[in-house]
Design a protein around this motif. Structure first.
Motif, PDB file in Angstrom:
ATOM      1  N   ARG A 364      15.891  -7.729 -16.471  1.00 19.35           N
ATOM      2  CA  ARG A 364      14.626  -7.752 -17.214  1.00 19.35           C
ATOM      3  C   ARG A 364      14.715  -6.931 -18.497  1.00 19.35           C
ATOM      4  O   ARG A 364      14.027  -7.210 -19.475  1.00 19.35           O
ATOM      5  CB  ARG A 364      13.498  -7.213 -16.332  1.00 19.35           C
ATOM      6  N   LYS A 365      15.585  -5.904 -18.477  1.00 18.38           N
ATOM      7  CA  LYS A 365      15.785  -5.069 -19.664  1.00 18.38           C
ATOM      8  C   LYS A 365      16.805  -5.695 -20.621  1.00 18.38           C
ATOM      9  O   LYS A 365      17.204  -5.070 -21.606  1.00 18.38           O
ATOM     10  CB  LYS A 365      16.274  -3.679 -19.245  1.00 18.38           C
ATOM     11  N   LYS A 366      17.232  -6.928 -20.287  1.00 19.16           N
ATOM     12  CA  LYS A 366      18.175  -7.691 -21.111  1.00 19.16           C
ATOM     13  C   LYS A 366      19.551  -7.019 -21.208  1.00 19.16           C
ATOM     14  O   LYS A 366      20.240  -7.098 -22.231  1.00 19.16           O
ATOM     15  CB  LYS A 366      17.602  -7.944 -22.510  1.00 19.16           C
ATOM     16  N   VAL A 367      19.943  -6.339 -20.132  1.00 19.02           N
ATOM     17  CA  VAL A 367      21.279  -5.738 -20.063  1.00 19.02           C
ATOM     18  C   VAL A 367      22.301  -6.845 -19.812  1.00 19.02           C
ATOM     19  O   VAL A 367      22.045  -7.783 -19.051  1.00 19.02           O
ATOM     20  CB  VAL A 367      21.336  -4.684 -18.933  1.00 19.02           C
ATOM     21  N   ASP A 368      23.457  -6.744 -20.441  1.00 17.70           N
ATOM     22  CA  ASP A 368      24.522  -7.744 -20.296  1.00 17.70           C
ATOM     23  C   ASP A 368      24.888  -7.895 -18.817  1.00 17.70           C
ATOM     24  O   ASP A 368      25.123  -6.908 -18.112  1.00 17.70           O
ATOM     25  CB  ASP A 368      25.752  -7.284 -21.088  1.00 17.70           C
ATOM     26  N   LEU A 388      20.286 -11.500  -8.785  1.00 16.50           N
ATOM     27  CA  LEU A 388      19.277 -11.441  -9.835  1.00 16.50           C
ATOM     28  C   LEU A 388      18.077 -12.307  -9.491  1.00 16.50           C
ATOM     29  O   LEU A 388      18.204 -13.501  -9.234  1.00 16.50           O
ATOM     30  CB  LEU A 388      19.887 -11.890 -11.162  1.00 16.50           C
ATOM     31  N   ASP A 389      16.924 -11.695  -9.488  1.00 12.12           N
ATOM     32  CA  ASP A 389      15.692 -12.416  -9.192  1.00 12.12           C
ATOM     33  C   ASP A 389      15.367 -13.360 -10.339  1.00 12.12           C
ATOM     34  O   ASP A 389      15.823 -13.183 -11.470  1.00 12.12           O
ATOM     35  CB  ASP A 389      14.549 -11.408  -9.009  1.00 12.12           C
ATOM     36  N   SER A 390      14.580 -14.378 -10.040  1.00 11.32           N
ATOM     37  CA  SER A 390      14.149 -15.294 -11.091  1.00 11.32           C
ATOM     38  C   SER A 390      13.151 -14.585 -11.998  1.00 11.32           C
ATOM     39  O   SER A 390      12.633 -13.519 -11.669  1.00 11.32           O
ATOM     40  CB  SER A 390      13.510 -16.538 -10.474  1.00 11.32           C
ATOM     41  N   PHE A 391      12.894 -15.180 -13.134  1.00 10.36           N
ATOM     42  CA  PHE A 391      11.981 -14.550 -14.085  1.00 10.36           C
ATOM     43  C   PHE A 391      10.567 -14.491 -13.497  1.00 10.36           C
ATOM     44  O   PHE A 391      10.132 -15.416 -12.802  1.00 10.36           O
ATOM     45  CB  PHE A 391      11.958 -15.346 -15.392  1.00 10.36           C
ATOM     46  N   PRO A 392       9.817 -13.415 -13.777  1.00 10.79           N
ATOM     47  CA  PRO A 392       8.443 -13.317 -13.280  1.00 10.79           C
ATOM     48  C   PRO A 392       7.568 -14.404 -13.888  1.00 10.79           C
ATOM     49  O   PRO A 392       7.865 -14.950 -14.951  1.00 10.79           O
ATOM     50  CB  PRO A 392       8.002 -11.918 -13.723  1.00 10.79           C
TER      51      PRO A 392
END
Length: 406
Positions: A364-368, A388-392
């Motif tokens: 979510r923090k857009k970390v690589d 990794l969870d799907s996008f909220p």
């Protein structure tokens, strides 16, 4: 140390009887002040064990077991005679690693030998998994041989598991262990490659249910200070696992003070110490300020205990450490269930959620994703993607609105 001071006996390990109530016989090698126990392939009841050690043994099957045990003892004693000075490392190299290839097609013997190898390597968790898998197969059908494992058999076993309310995940786990045994038998040329059944049959596979906590639920945990000391301690460990890149309980309990280097933590994952021998890499992660505070609050204060936290202690066997780790993980889960109730959090908050939440927060923090992969200790991006969870939902709405602004 002279070999004359080394004694060889047998020991019945009654701590974990199999599904038939029988216990594993182990070879006991004693060299003062140390001793090591090595699994054999023989399981007997306590009653039969007393008969084997008695003066008059009439049962032919038990006599055969006794004769084979005597042969093992003589072999061990012969190896010891050639070791001067004696060392357990040299003994194990000769006794364990140079065993002849198994020629029998009995599935039970193949499982027992592989389980014995895992236990000798102190891979207790894996040994327990293979034991459970064999017990399930044996309950389904007795006296199985390698050549009995056909695609038809596998389909029947899957139906049997489903009818007994076993999950596809459990069935898949047992069958993957069976597949490993079949592959090993083919590699050792005891079973023909033409008899490999897993080309026709597909093992049930399930996708992991997403376990990451949403941000607002995570915030509740990070801001909570329970009045109950046990809940407070368990929450500390849960937050520590989250902050230390989703580190597993098995790695937490085995951390040493030397794993900390300033503001960094360096360690090897316990889970992959054997599966990645050819590419074993340490995980190096930064330690956030709050994690340092938790470590100082919970760290071990006993100078005789080498571990960072007071969970394991020096002198534990691999099996004792395994059970202690299981107890520790269960205790955290039990306490976190109370915390979840206190905070009215909807989903479960267990050890796995700490790991999945770490990965998803990084996403979510857009970390690589490559960085996330390395800090989780994964060997492939595919494995990381499962974490990794799907996008909220709100993000999905935001992205959908972009379609109008072209």
């Amino acid at each position: 140390m002279e070999s004359a001071k080394v004694s060889v006996t047998f020991f019945l390990d009654a701590s974990r009887p199999n599904s038939e109530g029988k216990c594993l016989i182990k070879l006991n090698v004693y060299c003062r002040p140390d001793k090591q126990r090595y699994p054999t392939v023989f399981h007997v009841s306590k009653e039969d064990w007393n008969k084997i050690r008695g003066p008059k043994l009439k049962d032919e099957n038990l006599r055969e077991i006794r004769d084979k045990l005597n042969a093992l003892k003589k072999r061990a004693e012969k190896i010891i005679e050639g070791l001067n000075p004696f060392s357990f490392v040299a003994f194990e190299d000769a006794y364990l690693r140079n065993k002849a290839t198994i020629k029998t097609t009995s599935l039970k013997v193949w499982f027992e030998n592989y389980i014995a190898k895992l236990e000798a390597e102190e891979r207790i968790g894996s040994a327990m998994c293979y034991t459970t898998a064999f017990n399930s197969l044996n309950e389904f059908r007795k006296n199985l041989h390698l050549q009995d494992i056909t695609a038809s058999f596998l389909n029947s076993y899957e139906i049997y598991m489903r009818e007994n309310k076993k999950s596809p995940s459990t069935t898949g786990s047992y069958l993957r262990q069976l597949r490993a045994i079949i592959k090993l038998a083919i590699k050792k040329k005891v079973l023909s490659a033409d008899n490999y059944p897993f080309e026709e049959y597909q093992i049930p596979a399930t996708r992991n249910v997403k376990k990451a906590l949403p941000n607002h639920e995570l915030k509740k945990l990070l801001e909570y200070h329970p009045d109950d000391p046990e809940e407070y301690e368990a929450l500390d460990y849960w937050i520590l696992m989250y902050l230390l890149s989703g580190i597993n309980p098995a790695d937490v309990v085995r951390l040493l003070p030397s794993n900390i280097d300033g503001h960094y933590l360096n360690f090897y994952r316990f889970k992959t110490r054997y599966t990645k021998k050819k590419d074993l890499r340490p995980i190096k992660i930064g330690i956030p300020k709050r994690a340092i505070e938790i470590i100082e609050r919970r760290r071990n204060t006993d100078p005789q205990n080498p571990y960072l936290f007071p969970i394991l202690h020096a002198g534990m066997t691999a099996k004792q450490a395994k059970f202690k780790c299981q107890d520790f993980a269960k205790w955290i889960n039990d306490m976190m269930e109370k915390v979840r109730s206190d905070l009215k959090i909807n989903q479960k908050v267990r050890n796995n959620e700490a790991r999945h939440t770490y990965a998803t927060v990084m996403k979510r923090k857009k970390v690589d994703i490559v960085f996330i992969k390395e800090t989780l200790g994964h060997s492939s991006l595919t494995t990381t993607e499962l974490y990794l969870d799907s996008f909220p939902d709100e993000t999905k709405v935001e992205y959908a609105s972009m379609l109008e602004n072209v």
